[in-house]
Design an enzyme around this catalytic site. Structure first.
Site, PDB file in Angstrom:
ATOM      1  N   LYS A  46       0.807  -1.213   0.000  1.00  0.00           N
ATOM      2  CA  LYS A  46       0.000   0.000   0.000  1.00  0.00           C
ATOM      3  C   LYS A  46       0.847   1.273   0.000  1.00  0.00           C
ATOM      4  O   LYS A  46       0.528   2.242  -0.674  1.00  0.00           O
ATOM      5  CB  LYS A  46      -0.904   0.023   1.240  1.00  0.00           C
ATOM      6  CG  LYS A  46      -2.133  -0.824   1.083  1.00  0.00           C
ATOM      7  CD  LYS A  46      -3.118  -0.493   2.171  1.00  0.00           C
ATOM      8  CE  LYS A  46      -4.298  -1.452   2.094  1.00  0.00           C
ATOM      9  NZ  LYS A  46      -5.390  -1.010   2.933  1.00  0.00           N
ATOM     10  N   GLU A  58      -1.547   8.176   9.348  1.00  0.00           N
ATOM     11  CA  GLU A  58      -2.484   8.233   8.246  1.00  0.00           C
ATOM     12  C   GLU A  58      -3.842   8.677   8.745  1.00  0.00           C
ATOM     13  O   GLU A  58      -4.183   8.478   9.912  1.00  0.00           O
ATOM     14  CB  GLU A  58      -2.601   6.847   7.618  1.00  0.00           C
ATOM     15  CG  GLU A  58      -2.969   6.885   6.152  1.00  0.00           C
ATOM     16  CD  GLU A  58      -2.927   5.498   5.565  1.00  0.00           C
ATOM     17  OE1 GLU A  58      -2.147   5.266   4.643  1.00  0.00           O
ATOM     18  OE2 GLU A  58      -3.683   4.639   6.039  1.00  0.00           O
ATOM     19  N   ARG A  71      -5.888  -7.950  -9.012  1.00  0.00           N
ATOM     20  CA  ARG A  71      -6.507  -9.237  -9.334  1.00  0.00           C
ATOM     21  C   ARG A  71      -7.919  -8.973  -9.811  1.00  0.00           C
ATOM     22  O   ARG A  71      -8.414  -7.857  -9.725  1.00  0.00           O
ATOM     23  CB  ARG A  71      -6.548 -10.131  -8.105  1.00  0.00           C
ATOM     24  CG  ARG A  71      -7.372  -9.512  -6.988  1.00  0.00           C
ATOM     25  CD  ARG A  71      -7.363 -10.367  -5.742  1.00  0.00           C
ATOM     26  NE  ARG A  71      -7.980  -9.640  -4.651  1.00  0.00           N
ATOM     27  CZ  ARG A  71      -9.209  -9.880  -4.202  1.00  0.00           C
ATOM     28  NH1 ARG A  71      -9.948 -10.797  -4.782  1.00  0.00           N
ATOM     29  NH2 ARG A  71      -9.711  -9.185  -3.212  1.00  0.00           N
TER      30      ARG A  71
END
Lengths: 749, 216, 462
Positions: free
Chosen positions: C104, C198, C300
């Site tokens: 990430k 974050e 994916r």
């Protein structure tokens, strides 16, 4: 004397002789057997006079042939002599050599280790008409003429610990120590304090013990012997042996460990290992040989004990004399006495003055430093040797100036500064209350400039690039090129899935991603990924292993090892930087003859340690795996245990930081000496550390050890090592260890 | 009350356990020349550190793995047709007829005598850490469960909830599940022996020791 | 299942692996129906990569599809497929793409280097306390500006994972102590002092952009957006609606059309920039004020691809009248075929909604239920596609939910011409659904249908 008794004695002598010569055919033995049998058969027919005459003759013949047989003794025969229950043992020596003694390490079976005898004894010396009792500390293994509980003189770790304690007592009391080595080897159990660990501790302490130590070898089996034999004078009984491994052990290794070695092979190994007193004297590992009567000393050889007494006193005198001056007359007399008179006549005080005690230790260092130097190949030219000598001198001067003289003032100055700063801070804190309050008010969340918001969503440090570089290894194992899978040994217990070799040996650095099991990796992996070998400066490459005892077939094996690894010995020494910290690093390389240590490796280690000491750098020893002392070098190998330990001791006493890191399998001699004596030892996960492998333990002690007996975690819980590290974090951990243990200057004193 | 004699007779009538050896995963199978009727040995050594007799080798992705016997017994039936072929996981290779040992007979009888605390639902079960540590240190019998004591962790669909013991007080005599394996609802987890039963259990042990004859 | 059908549609032979626990489930049944017994291989575990490669070798396969989970985002699996001696085409992006976007933080740095907006916070481990405090301060300020009353900052150890070493902080005063605690925790346990700061993601609009790109990464298109805002605890998606916003019928309080075009443009541009070369999903959050931020990239195919497919049309291709089969596209691209169309050829029609029918108890923290399904039926409609692995739906025989896997029972995709129609059809579907059974522990078996019903209301009446 009664005829019956005399014939019995003769029969006993014959039995002893045939014990010694074992199953071998020997004409003299056969002759004796025949003549004694003949005599016994016809004895009933003789008259009293005839009997006396016959027995006299027989006795003469026995003495004659014993003298002849003495010359025919093979090394293995000597081993049998030493192991014979009739061999003199330490109790006999205490009774007959010393004037008075008291056991202090326990009595008979009521002892923490009945195989180890510790006693205070005295030797009486004449001083004019007065008799002076000189006290000594006696430490030695007791075989006890076959007494079961003595364990054959095989010492358990706690026995050695006890010995160490009384060595310290002797040091405190300033009396000399006499040690008697009667051991086939240490008892290889890892129960606390651990065989290897305890021997290493003993060696480390003895390397700096400030009282004279005299050792007498009768049976010197490897590490067990070294535990008490690091002495200023090493004497050896003429029929004793001193070896890296028992001949049987060597034969078992030679012949492949599975089947039992044949007697011929054992005999041959005994010969090749150069274990006799004569061999060891020639190689310089002992100082003098004490002559024993023919076919070895037995408890009734009183003349031998008198001689032993003279020799041990003389040896102690010499040690003392070497560091503490005598009066000129006595010195002269002493020199004379060497050839002729009884040394007991000249009195030498055995307690040392303070300066002499320091001199003693440095003498001891010099003595061991000079040993086994001929047992390696030094390929460097005269020029380079001169050059390195010069550089060394310069460094010595440099570090003297920088660290000893300047640093002293600097330390004082910084001490003062620190104090002042602390004062100021206290002042600040005292006044800090109101300021502190202001600060709090300042910490309002509304007071933020709007442009700071940009900071949250824009790329920080764009110069690093968008993609963080993946942790990739500089050196990638060739094992990672095979397209195959590998099964983790912990699959049964941890349910690890098969690992794909390119993943495992490449990215995972040989660590099972599920259970953390560490598969062995090549030493190059560590060199390049941990020790930054590409930037390192390697030294002493010209020191190479050789075959000092001309051990049969070893030249070939050695050449093969050199060819396969491209190394001259199993040791690589270099200077490098670990995350910017300069350090001297030595590596024991497993693929080179199992990482065994011989004379060349020992010398390289000592030189590396000296270099670290002179340049004031931390010293790091990474054992990529070592199987022990190189048996083919015999005592040239064993002597590296005290030698390198002494260098370590000297380095640490000078304030050095010595770190040891174990990997894969590290066993035997090196662990029981210079590796095990480090105060900071760490292990890579899944490594094994111990004194003897499971097979050897089974063979020597008859005890089966559990499968995970030697795991690093056992060593950690025993207190042998101080931590276990993950291979992938080695560099970080090393760096951290250097910082925390080395202090600000990496040189902790 | 437990009729030990009857149960023993019953077990004597069929003293075998058939163990099916199946492939743990896919791969190419290679038998090592065993024939029906051959004897195989289970793991041996003081710590069971020596694996049992090699039955076959399974090679997958150039990794050859031995399949060893888990119990001693007789090989009865070999799927020899699989030799050299690629097999799926869970394919039967051979069957071992294992004659019950004394310990196993005792365990079977005790399973009927003890109070069994069963799994309430199909899930993975673990002991809570304290109990796990106790068992590892002092054996199963060092644990004395009480009503309401939290003993297990039930792991179901990746969620873990504690499970309390309910039943009579006593000591844990046997553990019937493997930590981390799936246990069906209603399967016993532990067998608890009440204080009053101790003599009975001793009796079972004595009888089996006396009457059961082990065969190879 | 849809992978198998897609293979058949494209004319590829397949071999499907299964485990013992799955022997009776729907996909095994389907594989047997489509390809016979030869097309099935039993393996030990879906997680054992060696099993899959061993089967592939034994069957002489040339490509491997990693499914939706386990290996689909595992770059090592992809790397192994591509670099092993007998190489297999991995139906998914190249392994280095998976690796770069799998992390990430790395994704965040890549996005920021391309000026794609990302979630406010640090994009590298912070080692300095001053810097951390400053960041936290800014985040709180930002949240205030966005109209969030209770701001929240996440502090997590950069080397951590799995919920360890992560804490929420609601004000600056406690931030320092939390920061120090986390830092010390990380230093002790992870031997890495780095800490990430974050903004916590609240119940913002969760938007996804379905991207498809061909090998080589030169040509990339998107199949529109979908809104995945309805999630249960633990951020599990339950309802997805495509397109992400419908500005024509709903008022979001911001310019939704602009947001949609911004996120799709950013996504496709970024896919081109990183040479993305298969299908993937760009996940975005949109704040109540209408600011989009990239959250992560899913390298994916996701289960919810069908809802994007159902509203997409390809110009000139009649086979896409009822939507694009994105899985088939994935297989095609994975085997190295070019896209064959550009973004201009992709059109959109109508609204799709997808329900996930899951055996779980919304009243009890969405605890999964296990048990036996006795009856599972619904009314078939032309606008409805239900895929399920529960055989009860086909044969009527009872089925025990296997316990090791997602208790996902069925996926229902409903298409409507507009939002209003989809709403009606969705409710009709849920009303017509019969699902009964017993739970092993709590009878009867519970599903989230009631939950879906209530949440559809909120979502579609936004």
């Amino acid at each position: 004397m009664d005829i019956d008794k005399r014939t019995q004695q003769l029969a006993a002598r014959l039995a002893y002789i045939s014990d010694i010569f074992g199953p071998r055919e020997n004409a003299s033995v056969a002759l004796l057997k025949h003549r004694l049998g003949e005599f016994l058969a016809s004895a009933s027919g003789y008259g009293m006079r005839e009997l006396h005459l016959q027995v006299d003759r027989l006795e003469e013949l026995f003495s004659l042939l014993e003298g002849k047989l003495e010359g025919e003794l093979s090394p293995m025969d000597r081993v049998r002599i030493v192991r014979h229950p009739q061999r003199i043992c330490l109790k006999d020596i205490l009774e007959n050599v010393y004037d008075n003694y008291a056991e202090i390490g326990g009595q008979d079976e009521w002892s923490i280790d009945p195989g180890m005898i510790i006693a205070r004894a005295t030797i009486a010396r004449r001083m004019g008409k007065r008799t002076v009792q000189q006290p000594v500390m006696i430490i030695g293994q007791e075989k006890g003429h076959g007494q079961e509980f003595r364990n054959g003189g095989s010492i358990k770790p706690w026995g050695n610990a006890n010995a160490l304690y009384y060595m310290r007592v002797a040091e405190a009391e300033n009396i000399p120590i006499h040690t008697y080595v009667f051991t086939p080897g240490a008892f290889p159990v890892e129960d606390y304090p651990g065989a290897a660990q305890q021997i290493a501790k003993n060696l480390y302490v003895m390397a700096g013990l400030k009282v004279p130590i005299v050792a007498v070898f009768s049976e010197g089996g490897s590490g067990g012997a070294e535990a008490i034999a690091l002495a200023d004078k090493r004497l050896m009984l003429s029929h004793g042996y001193y070896s890296v491994i028992s001949p049987e052990g060597a034969a078992a290794i030679e012949g492949g460990l599975k089947e039992k070695a044949s007697p011929e092979l054992i005999e041959r190994c005994a010969e090749r290992l150069c274990i006799t007193a004569g061999d060891n004297l020639r190689l310089g590992f002992i100082d003098r040989v004490i002559k024993e009567p023919a076919l070895g000393a037995r408890p009734d050889n009183y003349e031998f004990f008198r001689q032993l007494r003279r020799e041990i006193v003389r040896a102690t005198d010499e040690v003392v004399h070497a560091v503490q001056g005598l009066g000129p007359l006595r010195a002269l007399a002493m020199r004379r006495a060497r050839e002729t008179a009884d040394p007991l006549d000249i009195f030498v005080r055995w307690s040392l003055s303070a300066s002499a005690r320091n001199a003693l230790v440095s003498q001891r260092h010099k003595k061991y430093r000079a040993m086994s130097l001929g047992a390696l190949n030094d390929n460097s030219t005269m020029g380079t040797r001169l050059y390195t000598g010069l550089v060394r001198c310069l460094w010595q001067v440099n570090s003297l100036l920088r660290h000893d003289m300047l640093a002293k003032y600097k330390r004082r100055l910084s001490g003062i500064l620190e104090q002042m700063e602390a004062e100021l801070r206290a002042l600040d804190q005292g006044l800090g209350g109101p300021f502190g309050l202001f600060r709090h008010v300042g910490g309002n969340r509304m007071g933020i400039p709007p442009e700071a918001l940009k900071l949250l969503t824009s790329l920080s440090c764009p110069e690093e690039g968008a993609c963080r570089t993946e942790d990739s290894w500089v050196y990638v194992s060739p094992k990672s090129r095979a397209d195959r899978t590998v099964t983790c040994p912990n699959t049964a217990t941890h349910g690890c899935l098969d690992l794909w070799a390119p993943d495992l040996f490449g990215e995972f650095a040989g660590v099972c991603s599920h259970c953390g099991h560490h598969f062995p990796m090549e030493f190059q992996w560590y060199l390049y990924n941990v020790f930054d070998f590409a930037q390192a400066y390697e030294f002493n490459t010209e020191l190479e292993s050789c075959n000092p005892l001309h051990y049969e077939g070893f030249d070939l094996k050695l050449a093969e090892a050199k060819r396969a690894t491209g190394l001259g010995s199993s040791c690589i020494t270099f200077e490098t930087r670990i995350e910017g910290l300069a350090a001297v690093v030595a590596i024991l390389v497993s693929p080179f003859r199992g990482g065994t240590v011989g004379a060349a490796e020992g010398e390289k280690l000592i030189r590396a340690i000296e270099r670290a000491r002179i340049k004031r750098m931390p010293f790091l020893l990474y054992s990529h795996g070592t199987a022990g002392i190189r048996i083919q070098e015999g005592t040239c190998g064993v002597i590296q245990m005290p030698r390198v330990t002494m260098a370590v001791r000297r380095y640490i006493d000078a304030g050095g930081l010595y770190l040891v890191l174990y990997d894969t399998n590290s066993y035997a001699g090196p662990v029981a000496s210079f590796l095990g004596c480090s105060p900071y030892q760490f292990a890579v996960r899944s490594s094994n550390i111990g004194f003897a492998g499971p097979g050897v333990i089974r063979e020597t002690t008859g005890v089966e050890v559990p499968p995970k007996y030697h795991r690093a975690f056992s060593a950690l819980s025993r207190g042998h090592i101080q931590g276990i590290w993950d291979r992938r974090d080695l560099k970080k951990n090393l760096h951290q260890a250097l910082l925390t243990m080395g202090g600000s200057n990496l040189y902790y004193r | 009350m437990l009729n030990v004699k009857e149960m023993l007779e019953e077990l004597k009538a069929s003293p075998y356990e058939e163990i099916e050896v199946v492939t743990p995963h896919t791969g190419v199978i290679e038998f090592v020349g065993l024939k029906p009727g051959d004897r195989v040995a289970g793991p041996g050594g003081k710590w069971n550190e020596k694996p049992g007799t090699l039955l076959a080798n399974l090679t997958r992705e150039k990794n050859k793995k031995p399949i060893c016997a888990t119990q001693k017994g007789l090989v009865t039936d070999i799927a020899a047709g699989l030799e050299g072929t690629f097999v799926e996981a869970g394919v039967r290779l051979l069957t071992i007829r294992h004659f019950l040992s004394k310990d196993e007979v005792i365990a079977r009888i005790l399973k009927k005598a003890l109070y069994l605390f069963c799994a309430p639902e199909r899930a993975k079960y673990y002991f809570v850490p304290e109990i796990d540590a106790k068992i590892k240190a002092g054996g199963e019998q060092s644990v004395k469960p009480r009503e309401g004591m939290e003993m297990f962790i039930v792991s179901r669909m990746k969620r873990e909830t504690p499970l309390a013991y309910s039943g009579p007080e006593g000591i844990v005599y046997a553990v019937y599940f493997q930590q981390g394996d799936n246990v069906d609802g209603g399967q016993p987890l532990i067998g608890v022996c009440q204080e009053s039963q101790l003599t009975l259990i001793q009796d079972v042990v004595n009888r089996v020791q006396g009457e059961w004859e082990e065969q190879d | 299942m849809r992978i198998l059908t897609a293979c058949v549609e494209l004319g590829h032979a397949f071999v499907c692996v299964y485990t013992e626990a799955d022997a009776t489930s729907g996909h095994v049944r389907l594989a047997r129906e489509l390809g016979g017994g030869e097309s099935l291989r039993r393996i030990r575990s879906y997680q054992d990569a060696s099993e899959i490669f061993a089967v592939a070798d034994a069957c002489q396969a040339t490509a491997v599809h990693p499914g939706y989970g386990f290996f689909a985002e595992d770059f090592r699996f992809a790397r192994r497929a591509e670099t092993r001696d007998r190489a297999l085409a991995f139906i998914g992006p190249s392994w280095n793409v998976i690796r770069d976007l799998g992390d990430k933080i790395n994704t965040k740095r890549i996005a920021r280097s391309l000026s794609v907006p990302t979630i406010p916070g640090s994009d590298r481990p912070i080692f300095d306390e001053m810097e951390a405090v400053e960041l936290a301060q800014t985040i709180f300020a930002f949240q205030t500006e966005q109209g969030i009353e209770e701001g929240c900052v996440l502090v997590k150890a950069s080397a951590g994972g799995g919920g360890m070493g992560i804490e929420e902080v609601y004000d600056l005063d406690t931030f320092r102590s939390v920061y120090r605690r986390i830092r010390n925790y990380a230093k002790r346990n992870l031997s890495d002092e780095g800490v990430l700061i974050e903004q916590r993601i609240f119940d913002f609009n969760h938007l996804e952009v379905q991207v498809a790109a061909e090998r080589g990464g030169m040509n990339a298109v998107h199949f529109g957006t979908r809104n995945c805002s309805v999630q249960s605890l633990g951020r599990q998606k339950r309802i997805e609606v495509a397109p992400g916003f419908d500005p024509s019928s709903l008022d979001y309080g911001f310019d939704a059309a602009t947001v949609l075009s911004a996120v799709t443009n950013h996504s496709v541009n970024m896919a081109r920039a990183v040479r993305y070369d298969n299908v993937g999903t760009w996940e975005w959050i949109v704040t109540p004020k209408g600011d989009p931020f990239l959250m992560e990239v899913n390298t994916r195919i996701q289960v919810e691809n069908g809802v994007s497919g159902v509203i997409s049309r390809l110009r000139g291709r009649t086979d896409t009248d009822r939507g694009v089969n994105i899985i088939a596209e994935q297989i095609r691209l994975g085997l190295g075929e070019p896209l064959g169309y550009t973004q201009e050829d992709v059109g959109f029609d109508g609204v799709g909604i997808e329900y996930r029918i899951i055996a779980e108890d919304p009243a009890d923290r969405f605890t999964p239920c296990l048990g036996r399904i006795e009856n599972f039926r619904w009314t078939p409609e032309p606008w409805l596609t239900v895929s399920t692995q529960v055989p009860t739906a086909l044969t009527g025989e009872p089925y025990d939910i296997p316990m090791d896997f997602d208790p996902n029972l069925a996926l229902a995709i409903i298409w409507g011409a507009d939002l209003a129609q989809v709403r009606v059809r969705g409710e009709a579907f849920l009303d017509g659904l019969t699902l009964t059974g017993t739970d092993t522990s709590r009878a009867p078996l519970r599903t989230n249908v009631a939950f879906l019903r209530t949440r559809t209301q909120t979502l579609l009446h936004f």
